[in-house]
Design a protein around this motif. Structure first.
Motif, PDB file in Angstrom:
ATOM      1  N   HIS A 151      48.536  22.087  28.705  1.00  0.00           N
ATOM      2  CA  HIS A 151      48.229  21.839  30.116  1.00  0.00           C
ATOM      3  C   HIS A 151      49.895  20.152  30.888  1.00  0.00           C
ATOM      4  O   HIS A 151      49.768  19.739  29.689  1.00  0.00           O
ATOM      5  CB  HIS A 151      47.278  20.728  30.427  1.00  0.00           C
ATOM      6  CG  HIS A 151      46.760  20.659  32.097  1.00  0.00           C
ATOM      7  ND1 HIS A 151      48.009  19.827  32.955  1.00  0.00           N
ATOM      8  CD2 HIS A 151      46.221  21.575  32.974  1.00  0.00           C
ATOM      9  CE1 HIS A 151      47.626  19.616  34.031  1.00  0.00           C
ATOM     10  NE2 HIS A 151      46.478  20.399  34.071  1.00  0.00           N
ATOM     11  N   VAL A 152      50.742  20.715  31.506  1.00  0.00           N
ATOM     12  CA  VAL A 152      52.072  19.629  31.403  1.00  0.00           C
ATOM     13  C   VAL A 152      51.533  18.581  31.441  1.00  0.00           C
ATOM     14  O   VAL A 152      52.115  17.543  31.176  1.00  0.00           O
ATOM     15  CB  VAL A 152      52.658  20.779  32.193  1.00  0.00           C
ATOM     16  CG1 VAL A 152      53.249  21.731  31.557  1.00  0.00           C
ATOM     17  CG2 VAL A 152      52.620  20.488  33.450  1.00  0.00           C
ATOM     18  N   GLU A 153      50.756  17.992  32.191  1.00  0.00           N
ATOM     19  CA  GLU A 153      50.638  16.786  33.137  1.00  0.00           C
ATOM     20  C   GLU A 153      50.020  16.012  31.617  1.00  0.00           C
ATOM     21  O   GLU A 153      49.004  16.468  31.241  1.00  0.00           O
ATOM     22  CB  GLU A 153      49.770  17.108  33.810  1.00  0.00           C
ATOM     23  CG  GLU A 153      49.434  17.666  35.300  1.00  0.00           C
ATOM     24  CD  GLU A 153      51.075  17.582  35.891  1.00  0.00           C
ATOM     25  OE1 GLU A 153      51.334  16.248  36.227  1.00  0.00           O
ATOM     26  OE2 GLU A 153      51.461  18.328  37.219  1.00  0.00           O
TER      27      GLU A 153
ATOM     28  N   ASP B  80      50.717  25.549  31.554  1.00  0.00           N
ATOM     29  CA  ASP B  80      50.927  25.187  32.730  1.00  0.00           C
ATOM     30  C   ASP B  80      49.884  24.338  33.006  1.00  0.00           C
ATOM     31  O   ASP B  80      50.889  23.299  32.023  1.00  0.00           O
ATOM     32  CB  ASP B  80      49.939  26.341  33.500  1.00  0.00           C
ATOM     33  CG  ASP B  80      50.715  27.156  34.781  1.00  0.00           C
ATOM     34  OD1 ASP B  80      51.448  28.397  34.850  1.00  0.00           O
ATOM     35  OD2 ASP B  80      50.016  26.688  35.818  1.00  0.00           O
ATOM     36  N   ARG B  81      50.238  23.773  34.640  1.00  0.00           N
ATOM     37  CA  ARG B  81      49.712  22.929  35.104  1.00  0.00           C
ATOM     38  C   ARG B  81      48.157  23.465  35.744  1.00  0.00           C
ATOM     39  O   ARG B  81      48.093  22.795  36.676  1.00  0.00           O
ATOM     40  CB  ARG B  81      50.547  22.064  36.495  1.00  0.00           C
ATOM     41  CG  ARG B  81      51.188  22.816  37.849  1.00  0.00           C
ATOM     42  CD  ARG B  81      51.867  22.475  38.249  1.00  0.00           C
ATOM     43  NE  ARG B  81      53.296  22.424  38.344  1.00  0.00           N
ATOM     44  CZ  ARG B  81      53.490  20.841  37.267  1.00  0.00           C
ATOM     45  NH1 ARG B  81      52.719  19.834  37.773  1.00  0.00           N
ATOM     46  NH2 ARG B  81      54.933  21.158  36.919  1.00  0.00           N
ATOM     47  N   ARG B  82      47.902  24.329  35.648  1.00  0.00           N
ATOM     48  CA  ARG B  82      46.592  24.890  36.123  1.00  0.00           C
ATOM     49  C   ARG B  82      46.093  25.120  35.694  1.00  0.00           C
ATOM     50  O   ARG B  82      45.971  25.914  34.138  1.00  0.00           O
ATOM     51  CB  ARG B  82      46.737  26.458  37.080  1.00  0.00           C
ATOM     52  CG  ARG B  82      48.342  26.193  38.484  1.00  0.00           C
ATOM     53  CD  ARG B  82      47.919  26.769  39.482  1.00  0.00           C
ATOM     54  NE  ARG B  82      48.457  28.748  38.470  1.00  0.00           N
ATOM     55  CZ  ARG B  82      47.709  29.854  39.364  1.00  0.00           C
ATOM     56  NH1 ARG B  82      47.268  30.159  40.741  1.00  0.00           N
ATOM     57  NH2 ARG B  82      48.290  31.149  38.922  1.00  0.00           N
TER      58      ARG B  82
END
Length: 356
Positions: free
Chosen positions: A221-223, A202-204
């Protein structure tokens, strides 16, 4: 009684409508809780897509304007004279999917593929109201240890469980869940209950933190991350056996196929609002299976109630707020529509007054 009524695109209203009366074989439920689902928001923004609007639905004869809401739990307060096996005061959830019962798919227990398939809140009055009626035979009584609040997420948990079941996930296999929102978080727990090793993507950060609390073996975390390589690092260079896409982004189906191991299974359980181009050679050359999953069966609902009762699925950490019917349009929808959403599920308790 008060109800939230869908009239069309970006037109949802709090209205007073007639209180329903149970027909043959039906019970009347006092709604204890009903969730505001992402699909409700998608219908608000982009619909009507799934809500019957061009003509009355062939099974129910209903079309908009329609009381929405499909994630509910309630208490039986009235029953038709011919109803058996259901008692006044029973706390229940419902099997909310409707099908014809006669077609090939219904006969083969593939009711989600019935040509006439629909659901509560889409072609028949739903649960964002003080009361609703439903066939008594399609209610599932809650065990004493399952609170009505916890049971309010049985419907999305059934969607998640159905997706995990369709993935044919076996004990010891490894699965990545792409999108740790409400359905993704419930899929993580359903997969853990089947003995799998589970990774959340996820990104959150708040989603990843809760995913770890609810049993995820690792989070990504995708970022700024090479997710495919991170999954290989977690799986001895192979990749996961299954990826479940609960994110529904424009490119997430393609990413699911890219990130799952060669010969693995990618399950799509989200509702997609974009139609991206896709290179199907990526499926052919890797013999990856692409599996769709929609809705649930009664057996999924019954299984989820049992998993909540046993503690294997925890729903209450996903309840971000509880509001009254008066606050759905002015408070609930804006919070669900916020660009940086800090919530999972907002429940509506019709007995609760307005926050204002």
């Amino acid at each position: 009684m008060k109800a939230i009524v869908y009239h069309g695109n970006k037109d949802v209203r709090l209205e007073r409508i007639e209180e329903p009366v149970p027909g043959k074989g039906e019970v009347k439920l006092r709604i204890d809780y009903c969730g505001i689902c992402a699909t409700d928001i998608e219908e608000y923004l982009f619909g009507p897509q799934f809500i019957s609007h061009r003509a009355p639905h062939p099974l129910t004869g209903k079309m908009l304007p329609l009381t929405i809401g499909h994630e509910m739990t309630g208490t039986v307060v009235e029953a038709a004279s011919n109803v058996e096996g259901v008692q006044l005061g029973d706390r229940v959830v419902i099997h909310g999917m409707l099908s014809c019962g006669d077609c090939r798919w219904c006969r083969e227990q593939q009711t989600t593929q019935c040509p006439s398939m629909t659901a509560v809140g889409f072609a028949i009055e739903g649960g964002l109201a003080e009361y609703m009626t439903w066939p008594a035979s399609q209610t599932i009584r809650l065990p004493d240890q399952v609170t009505s609040r916890a049971a309010a997420l049985v419907e999305p948990a059934s969607v998640a469980y159905h997706a995990v079941r369709r993935s044919r996930l076996a004990p010891g296999e490894r699965v990545a869940v792409l999108g740790a929102g409400t359905v993704g978080m419930l899929a993580i727990q359903a997969a853990k209950a089947r003995g799998a090793q589970v990774f959340a993507i996820d990104r959150r950060e708040m989603s990843l933190d809760l995913a770890r609390e609810l049993g995820a073996d690792a989070t990504i975390h995708v970022e700024g991350t090479d997710v495919g390589q991170a999954l290989k690092d977690l799986t001895d260079g192979i990749g996961t056996d299954v990826i479940i896409d609960a994110a529904g982004g424009p490119n997430t189906p393609e990413l699911a196929v890219e990130w799952v191991r060669t010969g693995g299974r990618a399950v799509l359980v989200a509702i997609y609002t974009a139609k991206p181009q896709f290179d199907f050679n990526s499926l052919v050359m890797t013999e990856t299976e692409l599996i769709g999953s929609v809705g649930y069966l009664r057996e999924d609902v019954e299984a989820v109630v049992g998993l909540i009762a046993s503690g294997a699925i925890k729903t209450t950490p996903l309840i971000s707020d509880i509001i009254g019917l008066d606050d759905v349009v002015d408070v609930g929808y804006p919070r669900m529509l916020a660009p940086t959403k800090d919530i999972f599920r907002i429940l509506v308790a019709p007995s609760k007054g307005s926050a204002g």
